[in-house]
Design an enzyme around this catalytic site. Structure first.
Site, PDB file in Angstrom:
ATOM      1  N   ARG A  44       0.822  -1.200   0.000  1.00 46.33           N
ATOM      2  CA  ARG A  44       0.000   0.000   0.000  1.00 46.33           C
ATOM      3  C   ARG A  44       0.864   1.260   0.000  1.00 46.33           C
ATOM      4  O   ARG A  44       2.014   1.240   0.400  1.00 46.33           O
ATOM      5  CB  ARG A  44      -0.959  -0.016   1.189  1.00 46.33           C
ATOM      6  CG  ARG A  44      -2.075  -1.056   0.967  1.00 46.33           C
ATOM      7  CD  ARG A  44      -3.175  -0.970   1.984  1.00 46.33           C
ATOM      8  NE  ARG A  44      -2.683  -1.197   3.323  1.00 46.33           N
ATOM      9  CZ  ARG A  44      -2.669  -0.277   4.280  1.00 46.33           C
ATOM     10  NH1 ARG A  44      -3.128   0.936   4.048  1.00 46.33           N
ATOM     11  NH2 ARG A  44      -2.219  -0.574   5.474  1.00 46.33           N
ATOM     12  N   LYS A 184      -8.392  -2.523   1.496  1.00 45.45           N
ATOM     13  CA  LYS A 184      -8.200  -1.690   2.678  1.00 45.45           C
ATOM     14  C   LYS A 184      -9.064  -0.440   2.619  1.00 45.45           C
ATOM     15  O   LYS A 184      -9.498   0.076   3.653  1.00 45.45           O
ATOM     16  CB  LYS A 184      -6.713  -1.326   2.807  1.00 45.45           C
ATOM     17  CG  LYS A 184      -6.341  -0.759   4.160  1.00 45.45           C
ATOM     18  CD  LYS A 184      -6.653  -1.718   5.303  1.00 45.45           C
ATOM     19  CE  LYS A 184      -5.409  -2.370   5.837  1.00 45.45           C
ATOM     20  NZ  LYS A 184      -5.673  -3.340   6.908  1.00 45.45           N
ATOM     21  N   HIS A 203      -9.063  -4.821  13.430  1.00 47.43           N
ATOM     22  CA  HIS A 203      -8.081  -5.415  12.518  1.00 47.43           C
ATOM     23  C   HIS A 203      -7.550  -6.678  13.195  1.00 47.43           C
ATOM     24  O   HIS A 203      -6.571  -6.641  13.941  1.00 47.43           O
ATOM     25  CB  HIS A 203      -6.959  -4.403  12.241  1.00 47.43           C
ATOM     26  CG  HIS A 203      -5.948  -4.876  11.261  1.00 47.43           C
ATOM     27  ND1 HIS A 203      -4.642  -4.495  11.291  1.00 47.43           N
ATOM     28  CD2 HIS A 203      -6.053  -5.724  10.198  1.00 47.43           C
ATOM     29  CE1 HIS A 203      -3.975  -5.069  10.295  1.00 47.43           C
ATOM     30  NE2 HIS A 203      -4.808  -5.814   9.631  1.00 47.43           N
ATOM     31  N   SER A 221       0.431  -6.374  10.537  1.00 49.98           N
ATOM     32  CA  SER A 221       0.618  -7.155   9.324  1.00 49.98           C
ATOM     33  C   SER A 221       1.868  -8.018   9.435  1.00 49.98           C
ATOM     34  O   SER A 221       2.927  -7.537   9.844  1.00 49.98           O
ATOM     35  CB  SER A 221       0.738  -6.185   8.138  1.00 49.98           C
ATOM     36  OG  SER A 221       0.887  -6.905   6.949  1.00 49.98           O
ATOM     37  N   LYS A 225      -1.703 -13.385  12.001  1.00 52.83           N
ATOM     38  CA  LYS A 225      -3.160 -13.450  12.121  1.00 52.83           C
ATOM     39  C   LYS A 225      -3.760 -14.539  11.224  1.00 52.83           C
ATOM     40  O   LYS A 225      -4.579 -15.339  11.672  1.00 52.83           O
ATOM     41  CB  LYS A 225      -3.791 -12.093  11.750  1.00 52.83           C
ATOM     42  CG  LYS A 225      -3.512 -10.974  12.729  1.00 52.83           C
ATOM     43  CD  LYS A 225      -4.316  -9.713  12.432  1.00 52.83           C
ATOM     44  CE  LYS A 225      -4.028  -9.091  11.086  1.00 52.83           C
ATOM     45  NZ  LYS A 225      -2.631  -8.653  10.924  1.00 52.83           N
ATOM     46  N   THR A 226      -3.346 -14.530   9.963  1.00 54.37           N
ATOM     47  CA  THR A 226      -3.899 -15.505   9.025  1.00 54.37           C
ATOM     48  C   THR A 226      -3.527 -16.924   9.427  1.00 54.37           C
ATOM     49  O   THR A 226      -4.375 -17.830   9.465  1.00 54.37           O
ATOM     50  CB  THR A 226      -3.378 -15.210   7.599  1.00 54.37           C
ATOM     51  OG1 THR A 226      -3.741 -13.879   7.244  1.00 54.37           O
ATOM     52  CG2 THR A 226      -3.974 -16.171   6.588  1.00 54.37           C
ATOM     53  N   ASP A 240      -8.681 -11.146   8.745  1.00 50.51           N
ATOM     54  CA  ASP A 240      -8.082  -9.807   8.822  1.00 50.51           C
ATOM     55  C   ASP A 240      -8.967  -8.684   9.343  1.00 50.51           C
ATOM     56  O   ASP A 240      -8.493  -7.823  10.055  1.00 50.51           O
ATOM     57  CB  ASP A 240      -7.564  -9.415   7.426  1.00 50.51           C
ATOM     58  CG  ASP A 240      -6.591  -8.260   7.482  1.00 50.51           C
ATOM     59  OD1 ASP A 240      -5.654  -8.316   8.302  1.00 50.51           O
ATOM     60  OD2 ASP A 240      -6.760  -7.310   6.712  1.00 50.51           O
ATOM     61  N   ARG A 305       1.542 -12.008  -2.158  1.00 50.57           N
ATOM     62  CA  ARG A 305       0.253 -12.296  -1.519  1.00 50.57           C
ATOM     63  C   ARG A 305      -0.524 -13.333  -2.307  1.00 50.57           C
ATOM     64  O   ARG A 305      -0.361 -13.477  -3.520  1.00 50.57           O
ATOM     65  CB  ARG A 305      -0.599 -11.014  -1.490  1.00 50.57           C
ATOM     66  CG  ARG A 305      -0.049  -9.903  -0.633  1.00 50.57           C
ATOM     67  CD  ARG A 305      -0.544 -10.029   0.772  1.00 50.57           C
ATOM     68  NE  ARG A 305      -0.091  -8.934   1.622  1.00 50.57           N
ATOM     69  CZ  ARG A 305      -0.634  -8.631   2.795  1.00 50.57           C
ATOM     70  NH1 ARG A 305      -1.649  -9.336   3.261  1.00 50.57           N
ATOM     71  NH2 ARG A 305      -0.164  -7.650   3.523  1.00 50.57           N
TER      72      ARG A 305
HETATM   73 MN    MN Z   1      -4.399  -6.674   7.622  1.00 48.19          MN
END
Ligand code: MN
Length: 320
Positions: A44, A184, A203, A221, A225-226, A240, A305
């Site tokens: 981003r 996002k 988040h 990030s 988390k994933t 997410d 990704r």
């Molecule tokens: Mn995220």
């Protein structure tokens, strides 16, 4: 609209992949995933992100270097310019929801220049059985990656921009190939809208056990988390973006957007197995002959990704 151009409405993943290949947008990996690169931006671009400052937002946004103000008249001019530019090309429309909740969803029409970004919108947002059952006013996303912004003319920071206009319910992405910007941008919209309704956006990733015990995983990030939410013994809610309403933790999205750096079948079998036909692999090096992905090769980006709908997960989508 010139006679030579086509508007494709709500195409299926197979149609979008076929068109994506025919149009030279990407190639297939050996797993069937659609592989793309996004040029100089592989993550981003915070300096290119703006919010239209008007009566709706003037007193409710914390203006500064994170939330940069954009002039309403400049927004209207640039939206029109980008729309006129897209009229000369084929375009893809996906009608989706943002927010897996009967009351708190947003109805969104995402118009993109490329087939693969339409597939991304289908994967990452929610494809409802019935679009917009409450008849809410729709949001519009206009996403045209080949448009080149002119900072002097358009009021942007660079050749690319992401602008949210809350009064008009519009998000404009121009010059942005990296697909995470679109995802996002809609999270940011829900971050603004949900707290007013007493709902907390978060988040985090989330999963739930047989007994209805919800677990949330917070972290920046790349902190897991994933990975942690992809638990073979629990139902995945999402990886997410979630919101906590009275009596319900719900996903804002409809898919996962996982980092692929050093991804292995041994360490992350659920994510590995989700990268099949219908998934998108972004900024990952692919062998020219075998079309096998090398997730250890970060020469295109450290932020490679993969994107797949929750339906690719073995245990998913259970609503509380
Ligand atoms: Mn995220």
């Amino acid at each position: 609209m010139s006679a030579a151009t086509t508007v494709y409405n709500d195409l299926s993943p197979a149609q979008l992949v076929e068109l994506g290949i025919a149009r030279g947008e990407g190639q297939l990996a050996d797993t069937g995933a659609f592989v793309v690169t996004t040029g100089k931006r592989t993550g981003r671009s915070p300096k290119d992100r703006f919010i239209v400052k008007d009566a709706t937002t003037a007193d409710s946004v914390d203006w500064g270097s994170v939330n940069q103000a954009f002039d309403p008249a400049k927004f209207d001019a640039l939206w029109q310019r980008v729309e006129d530019y897209l009229e000369t090309k084929d375009q893809f429309v996906a009608r989706v929801h943002v927010g897996a909740h009967d009351e708190h969803y947003l109805a969104v029409e995402a118009r993109t220049e490329t087939a693969w970004q339409s597939l991304f919108a289908r994967n990452m947002f929610i494809r409802p059985d019935t679009f917009n059952p409450r008849g809410k006013s729709e949001w519009k996303i206009l996403n045209v990656p080949s448009f080149v912004c002119d900072p002097a003319r358009d009021g942007t920071n660079s050749d690319a921009v992401v602008i949210t206009n809350f009064s008009q319910r519009r998000v404009l992405l121009a010059g942005m190939r990296y697909a995470g910007e679109m995802k996002k941008s809609m999270f940011a919209v829900q971050n603004y809208l949900l707290p007013e309704k007493g709902v907390m956006p978060m988040h985090c990733s989330a999963n739930v056990g047989e007994a209805g015990d919800t677990c949330l995983f917070f972290g920046l990030s790349g902190t897991g988390k994933t990975t942690l939410s992809a638990d073979p013994s629990r139902y995945l809610i999402g990886d997410d973006e979630h919101a906590w309403a009275k009596g319900s933790v719900f996903n804002i999205e409809g898919g996962c957007y996982a980092k692929t750096i050093n991804l292995s079948k041994e360490n992350e079998p659920i994510i590995w197995d989700a990268i099949k036909f219908g998934a998108i692999v972004e900024n990952v090096v692919i062998d020219t002959e075998t079309r096998h992905a090398d997730y250890d090769d970060t020469s295109l980006s450290e932020n490679g990704r993969c994107c797949y709908p929750l339906s690719k997960m073995p245990l998913a989508n259970r609503r509380l």
